[in-house]
Motif scaffolding. Sequence first.
Motif, mmCIF file in Angstrom:
data_model
loop_
_atom_site.group_PDB
_atom_site.id
_atom_site.type_symbol
_atom_site.label_atom_id
_atom_site.label_comp_id
_atom_site.label_asym_id
_atom_site.label_seq_id
_atom_site.Cartn_x
_atom_site.Cartn_y
_atom_site.Cartn_z
ATOM 1 N N UNK A 169 -39.585 25.367 40.113
ATOM 2 C CA UNK A 169 -40.633 25.203 39.090
ATOM 3 C C UNK A 169 -41.476 23.963 39.386
ATOM 4 N N UNK B 260 -34.581 16.937 40.627
ATOM 5 C CA UNK B 260 -33.868 17.595 39.514
ATOM 6 C C UNK B 260 -34.188 19.082 39.451
ATOM 7 N N UNK B 261 -35.479 19.425 39.627
ATOM 8 C CA UNK B 261 -35.876 20.843 39.506
ATOM 9 C C UNK B 261 -35.444 21.650 40.730
ATOM 10 N N UNK C 3 -28.998 16.472 34.132
ATOM 11 C CA UNK C 3 -29.692 15.853 32.974
ATOM 12 C C UNK C 3 -28.705 15.566 31.842
ATOM 13 N N UNK D 21 -31.853 22.203 40.283
ATOM 14 C CA UNK D 21 -31.625 23.175 39.199
ATOM 15 C C UNK D 21 -31.816 24.592 39.748
ATOM 16 N N UNK E 246 -26.570 21.548 38.308
ATOM 17 C CA UNK E 246 -27.401 22.027 37.200
ATOM 18 C C UNK E 246 -27.442 21.023 36.048
ATOM 19 N N UNK E 247 -26.372 20.311 35.828
ATOM 20 C CA UNK E 247 -26.292 19.443 34.643
ATOM 21 C C UNK E 247 -26.546 17.986 34.985
ATOM 22 N N UNK F 107 -31.108 13.716 29.308
ATOM 23 C CA UNK F 107 -31.820 14.479 28.263
ATOM 24 C C UNK F 107 -30.814 15.031 27.259
#
Lengths: 10, 215
Positions: free
Chosen positions: B113, B118-119, B50, B122, B47-48, B54
């Motif tokens: 999404x 990454x998505x 990023x 996630x 999940x992390x 970011x």
Amino acid sequence: ARRDGSKDEL
Amino acid sequence: MNIFRFAGDMTHLISILVLLLKIYATKSCSGISLKTQELYALVFLTRYLDLFTDFISLYNTLMKLVFITSSLAIVWCMRGDPAVRRTYDKEIDTFRHYFLVLGCFVLALLLHEKFTVQEVLWAFSIYLEAVAIIPQLVLLQRSGNVDNLTGQYVLFLGAYRAFYILNWIYRYLTEARFTRWIACISGLVQTALYADFFYYYFISWKNNAKLKLPA
């Protein structure tokens, strides 16, 4: 937050 | 940031501190499912992603670091520390959690999404977190008696996502285009899985009795 500003939560 | 989300994050942090307290204070991980801890480590790592790309806020970055390092430390301690490792309920922590990982990954490939690494990862971490507690609940049902710290750990862990549901309702009502269906629906499933634990925890608290989950 991704480029689109989402995912600001843990 | 709203009070519900902050309360949720603090409750989540408290659950991790209670678990660390139990393991380090009693030098025992009896009643704790290693498989659930491994799933949580995977949840935070996927999940992390990023974390370094970011920056959202110091709070966000700090909490991500705390969640990643604490979950890895718990897995490392349960696998590596000889004193703790001896107390691990290896013979009853037998839930095949690989199926949970596989199922959530397939679901993330179908429901996400955006179709980016990454998505998808996630979404995978959101689905996996919803079911990660199952090996732990199964172990508690098999082991019968639940020690106080373990019971409090599971209680806070279940409560944190309930606060997040209030946070999503609040954000849906106050922010124009807030929609986060994947997290909301998974969060509802996740909290629902704790329903019977909450019930037996409340009964044991009301009767001032030892927490026992029916087999």
